[in-house]
Design a protein around this motif. Sequence first.
Motif, PDB file in Angstrom:
ATOM      1  N   ILE A 123       0.854  -1.191   0.000  1.00 46.88           N
ATOM      2  CA  ILE A 123       0.000   0.000   0.000  1.00 46.88           C
ATOM      3  C   ILE A 123       0.889   1.241   0.000  1.00 46.88           C
ATOM      4  CG2 ILE A 123      -1.851   1.244   1.178  1.00 46.88           C
ATOM      5  CD1 ILE A 123      -2.711  -1.526   0.345  1.00 46.88           C
ATOM      6  N   ASP A 124       0.597   2.174  -0.886  1.00 43.12           N
ATOM      7  CA  ASP A 124       1.347   3.435  -0.901  1.00 43.12           C
ATOM      8  C   ASP A 124       0.617   4.431  -1.787  1.00 43.12           C
ATOM      9  OD1 ASP A 124       3.279   5.266  -0.272  1.00 43.12           O
ATOM     10  OD2 ASP A 124       4.971   4.015  -0.865  1.00 43.12           O
ATOM     11  N   SER A 125       1.113   5.656  -1.819  1.00 44.91           N
ATOM     12  CA  SER A 125       0.505   6.690  -2.657  1.00 44.91           C
ATOM     13  C   SER A 125       1.593   7.512  -3.324  1.00 44.91           C
ATOM     14  CB  SER A 125      -0.398   7.606  -1.819  1.00 44.91           C
ATOM     15  OG  SER A 125       0.382   8.346  -0.904  1.00 44.91           O
ATOM     16  N   THR A 126       1.231   8.171  -4.401  1.00 42.12           N
ATOM     17  CA  THR A 126       2.136   9.090  -5.083  1.00 42.12           C
ATOM     18  C   THR A 126       1.369  10.361  -5.416  1.00 42.12           C
ATOM     19  OG1 THR A 126       3.720   9.344  -6.906  1.00 42.12           O
ATOM     20  CG2 THR A 126       1.664   8.210  -7.415  1.00 42.12           C
ATOM     21  N   THR A 127       2.055  11.486  -5.368  1.00 38.64           N
ATOM     22  CA  THR A 127       1.430  12.781  -5.621  1.00 38.64           C
ATOM     23  C   THR A 127       1.828  13.308  -6.989  1.00 38.64           C
ATOM     24  OG1 THR A 127       1.406  13.317  -3.264  1.00 38.64           O
ATOM     25  CG2 THR A 127       1.191  15.154  -4.797  1.00 38.64           C
ATOM     26  N   TYR A 190      -0.517  -6.881   4.535  1.00 40.08           N
ATOM     27  CA  TYR A 190      -0.401  -5.578   3.894  1.00 40.08           C
ATOM     28  C   TYR A 190       0.865  -4.892   4.398  1.00 40.08           C
ATOM     29  CZ  TYR A 190      -5.234  -6.312   2.498  1.00 40.08           C
ATOM     30  OH  TYR A 190      -6.381  -6.827   1.941  1.00 40.08           O
ATOM     31  N   VAL A 191       1.679  -4.411   3.464  1.00 42.20           N
ATOM     32  CA  VAL A 191       2.938  -3.748   3.797  1.00 42.20           C
ATOM     33  C   VAL A 191       2.808  -2.276   3.414  1.00 42.20           C
ATOM     34  CG1 VAL A 191       5.438  -3.743   3.461  1.00 42.20           C
ATOM     35  CG2 VAL A 191       4.167  -5.904   3.331  1.00 42.20           C
ATOM     36  N   PHE A 192       3.033  -1.391   4.369  1.00 42.14           N
ATOM     37  CA  PHE A 192       2.902   0.037   4.085  1.00 42.14           C
ATOM     38  C   PHE A 192       3.852   0.830   4.958  1.00 42.14           C
ATOM     39  CE2 PHE A 192      -0.723  -1.613   6.526  1.00 42.14           C
ATOM     40  CZ  PHE A 192      -0.528  -1.014   7.754  1.00 42.14           C
ATOM     41  N   ASP A 193       4.036   2.099   4.619  1.00 36.10           N
ATOM     42  CA  ASP A 193       4.972   2.956   5.336  1.00 36.10           C
ATOM     43  C   ASP A 193       4.261   3.641   6.508  1.00 36.10           C
ATOM     44  OD1 ASP A 193       7.453   3.946   5.865  1.00 36.10           O
ATOM     45  OD2 ASP A 193       7.516   5.371   4.195  1.00 36.10           O
ATOM     46  N   ARG A 194       5.011   4.449   7.264  1.00 42.92           N
ATOM     47  CA  ARG A 194       4.487   5.038   8.496  1.00 42.92           C
ATOM     48  C   ARG A 194       3.420   6.094   8.279  1.00 42.92           C
ATOM     49  NH1 ARG A 194      10.298   7.716  10.219  1.00 42.92           N
ATOM     50  NH2 ARG A 194      10.697   8.798   8.256  1.00 42.92           N
ATOM     51  N   GLY A 195       3.217   6.543   7.038  1.00 46.43           N
ATOM     52  CA  GLY A 195       2.140   7.488   6.764  1.00 46.43           C
ATOM     53  C   GLY A 195       0.764   6.877   7.006  1.00 46.43           C
ATOM     54  N   TYR A 196       0.691   5.557   7.123  1.00 46.32           N
ATOM     55  CA  TYR A 196      -0.586   4.864   7.320  1.00 46.32           C
ATOM     56  C   TYR A 196      -0.791   4.399   8.761  1.00 46.32           C
ATOM     57  CZ  TYR A 196      -0.924   4.742   2.239  1.00 46.32           C
ATOM     58  OH  TYR A 196      -0.999   5.103   0.911  1.00 46.32           O
ATOM     59  N   VAL A 213       2.578  -5.188   8.059  1.00 46.43           N
ATOM     60  CA  VAL A 213       3.955  -4.876   8.420  1.00 46.43           C
ATOM     61  C   VAL A 213       4.161  -3.411   8.080  1.00 46.43           C
ATOM     62  CG1 VAL A 213       6.406  -5.297   7.999  1.00 46.43           C
ATOM     63  CG2 VAL A 213       4.781  -7.211   7.924  1.00 46.43           C
ATOM     64  N   THR A 214       4.629  -2.616   9.039  1.00 42.10           N
ATOM     65  CA  THR A 214       4.841  -1.204   8.779  1.00 42.10           C
ATOM     66  C   THR A 214       6.011  -0.696   9.609  1.00 42.10           C
ATOM     67  OG1 THR A 214       3.769   0.969   8.645  1.00 42.10           O
ATOM     68  CG2 THR A 214       3.246  -0.386  10.563  1.00 42.10           C
ATOM     69  N   ARG A 215       6.375   0.546   9.405  1.00 42.07           N
ATOM     70  CA  ARG A 215       7.496   1.169  10.120  1.00 42.07           C
ATOM     71  C   ARG A 215       6.959   2.164  11.143  1.00 42.07           C
ATOM     72  NH1 ARG A 215      11.884   5.262   8.156  1.00 42.07           N
ATOM     73  NH2 ARG A 215      10.507   5.583   6.381  1.00 42.07           N
ATOM     74  N   LEU A 216       7.561   2.181  12.321  1.00 46.52           N
ATOM     75  CA  LEU A 216       7.105   3.069  13.385  1.00 46.52           C
ATOM     76  C   LEU A 216       7.502   4.518  13.139  1.00 46.52           C
ATOM     77  CD1 LEU A 216       7.851   1.084  16.669  1.00 46.52           C
ATOM     78  CD2 LEU A 216       5.629   1.539  15.629  1.00 46.52           C
ATOM     79  N   LYS A 217       6.655   5.429  13.595  1.00 49.18           N
ATOM     80  CA  LYS A 217       7.013   6.843  13.620  1.00 49.18           C
ATOM     81  C   LYS A 217       7.966   7.104  14.780  1.00 49.18           C
ATOM     82  CE  LYS A 217       2.780   8.750  11.590  1.00 49.18           C
ATOM     83  NZ  LYS A 217       1.626   9.655  11.823  1.00 49.18           N
ATOM     84  N   SER A 218       8.720   8.194  14.677  1.00 52.65           N
ATOM     85  CA  SER A 218       9.709   8.508  15.712  1.00 52.65           C
ATOM     86  C   SER A 218       9.057   8.860  17.042  1.00 52.65           C
ATOM     87  CB  SER A 218      10.617   9.659  15.256  1.00 52.65           C
ATOM     88  OG  SER A 218       9.832  10.811  14.957  1.00 52.65           O
ATOM     89  N   ASN A 219       7.808   9.356  16.996  1.00 48.95           N
ATOM     90  CA  ASN A 219       7.145   9.765  18.248  1.00 48.95           C
ATOM     91  C   ASN A 219       6.231   8.687  18.824  1.00 48.95           C
ATOM     92  OD1 ASN A 219       5.144   9.840  16.341  1.00 48.95           O
ATOM     93  ND2 ASN A 219       4.364  11.867  16.891  1.00 48.95           N
ATOM     94  N   MET A 285      10.076  -8.831   4.082  1.00 51.62           N
ATOM     95  CA  MET A 285       8.730  -8.465   3.636  1.00 51.62           C
ATOM     96  C   MET A 285       8.600  -6.947   3.525  1.00 51.62           C
ATOM     97  SD  MET A 285       5.148  -9.889   5.239  1.00 51.62           S
ATOM     98  CE  MET A 285       5.592 -11.598   4.980  1.00 51.62           C
ATOM     99  N   TYR A 286       9.156  -6.227   4.506  1.00 48.97           N
ATOM    100  CA  TYR A 286       9.092  -4.767   4.440  1.00 48.97           C
ATOM    101  C   TYR A 286       9.960  -4.228   3.301  1.00 48.97           C
ATOM    102  CZ  TYR A 286       9.151   0.148   5.628  1.00 48.97           C
ATOM    103  OH  TYR A 286       9.013   1.515   5.562  1.00 48.97           O
ATOM    104  N   ARG A 287      11.115  -4.848   3.079  1.00 50.85           N
ATOM    105  CA  ARG A 287      11.985  -4.405   1.983  1.00 50.85           C
ATOM    106  C   ARG A 287      11.287  -4.542   0.628  1.00 50.85           C
ATOM    107  NH1 ARG A 287      17.172  -3.899   4.180  1.00 50.85           N
ATOM    108  NH2 ARG A 287      17.432  -5.113   6.109  1.00 50.85           N
ATOM    109  N   SER A 288      10.384  -5.492   0.514  1.00 47.61           N
ATOM    110  CA  SER A 288       9.659  -5.675  -0.756  1.00 47.61           C
ATOM    111  C   SER A 288       8.801  -4.469  -1.094  1.00 47.61           C
ATOM    112  CB  SER A 288       8.787  -6.930  -0.697  1.00 47.61           C
ATOM    113  OG  SER A 288       7.691  -6.767   0.198  1.00 47.61           O
ATOM    114  N   ARG A 289       8.533  -3.597  -0.091  1.00 47.07           N
ATOM    115  CA  ARG A 289       7.719  -2.402  -0.326  1.00 47.07           C
ATOM    116  C   ARG A 289       8.354  -1.459  -1.334  1.00 47.07           C
ATOM    117  NH1 ARG A 289       6.793   2.696   0.900  1.00 47.07           N
ATOM    118  NH2 ARG A 289       8.906   2.931   1.704  1.00 47.07           N
TER     119      ARG A 289
END
Length: 383
Positions: A123-127, A190-196, A213-219, A285-289
Amino acid sequence: MDNHTLLSSFGKWLAPICTKMFTTAVAECQQDKYVKKLTTTAYLKLFLLAQLQNREGLRHIADDVLCEDLQRELGLTSISASQLSRKHKQVDPELLRQVFERLAKLACSRQGTANPRHKIKIIDSTTVTLCLQKFKWAEFRKTKAGIKIHMRLSFIDEQDIIPEKATVTTAKKNDRTQMNELVHEPGVTYVFDRGYIDYAAFDRYCLDGIFFVTRLKSNTHMEPLEERDVPEGSQVSADWCVRIGSQQKKMKHALRMVQTQDSEGNLLFLVTNRFDLTCDEISEMYRSRWAIETFFKWMKQHLQIKHLYGSSEQAVTNQVWVALIAFCLLALVKLETKVKHSLLQLTRWLTKLLWQPYGKWLQQLKRKPNRTSRGRQKTRAVT
């Protein structure tokens, strides 16, 4: 004579959409009611051709109809830029979205369960930035406008991916607002970045059997619960059972935190509700993102979504769907013929052999890629 002789290369490429299902859908939504010249089918064919040939404006598209072969394909002898503009604004985007999703489903159905990544979705988006003066409805910042394309991509083999679901919003929309549209199937990871990041949604996924599987935000506030063993020689430096959330409210369900590094040596803190996999499998799995980043780059370079053929919201949305339909049609040809050439090479040959019998295009497709071309095919999307 067989189909390779009777059907042009362009006709073969369009075959998956030239179906009774499409004509029935057009009739049901009365899209062509009172239309005397430019039908929805002719519109879609013409704008797909514009995608292939990277046409920059409606006048260029109108001039394409001077070709006698195209006239026979469309069933008309001429068209004006103003007629194209009106039709582009009138076609229902929902109709084109359905065409895209049906083609994507057809492509994904050919992956088979033997593919080890068939249960992974990215899952991701582009602008896409736009001119604020022309696209005021898409205001993004004080001096910019933009749209955001949110996507769910599926692996059709170990490396190649294809978009199977998409939504189009203004660029102001937060990524999390589209998660209900893109994330809903139990048993899939579902693999996505911390924006989700959405803690309430994560609790719901744990209840519904939806993996992520996702990445944590710093806060992010993280409470360690239990340390897990990390195998010797692993690229993972830590594996914990944790509870995450904000300082005010934590998740009800415990998650797994895997600490690893990216290609530049930066620390990554990954969280998942998959406790059945090894820590290295979670990391991989996350690297596949990153496959989706390659896809977005390919899409912006080779699909016509920067030179827009209309300024209304409906026209812009329609152009995005046409671009994704064009990509799926190319991917289907590659899957059907089982060739190793890139999609860009398939496109080049198709544009040169548009009105030649399909057999000639197929003959080119069956040529073995030389070593140089194979070495250049480093992208991970179906390119």
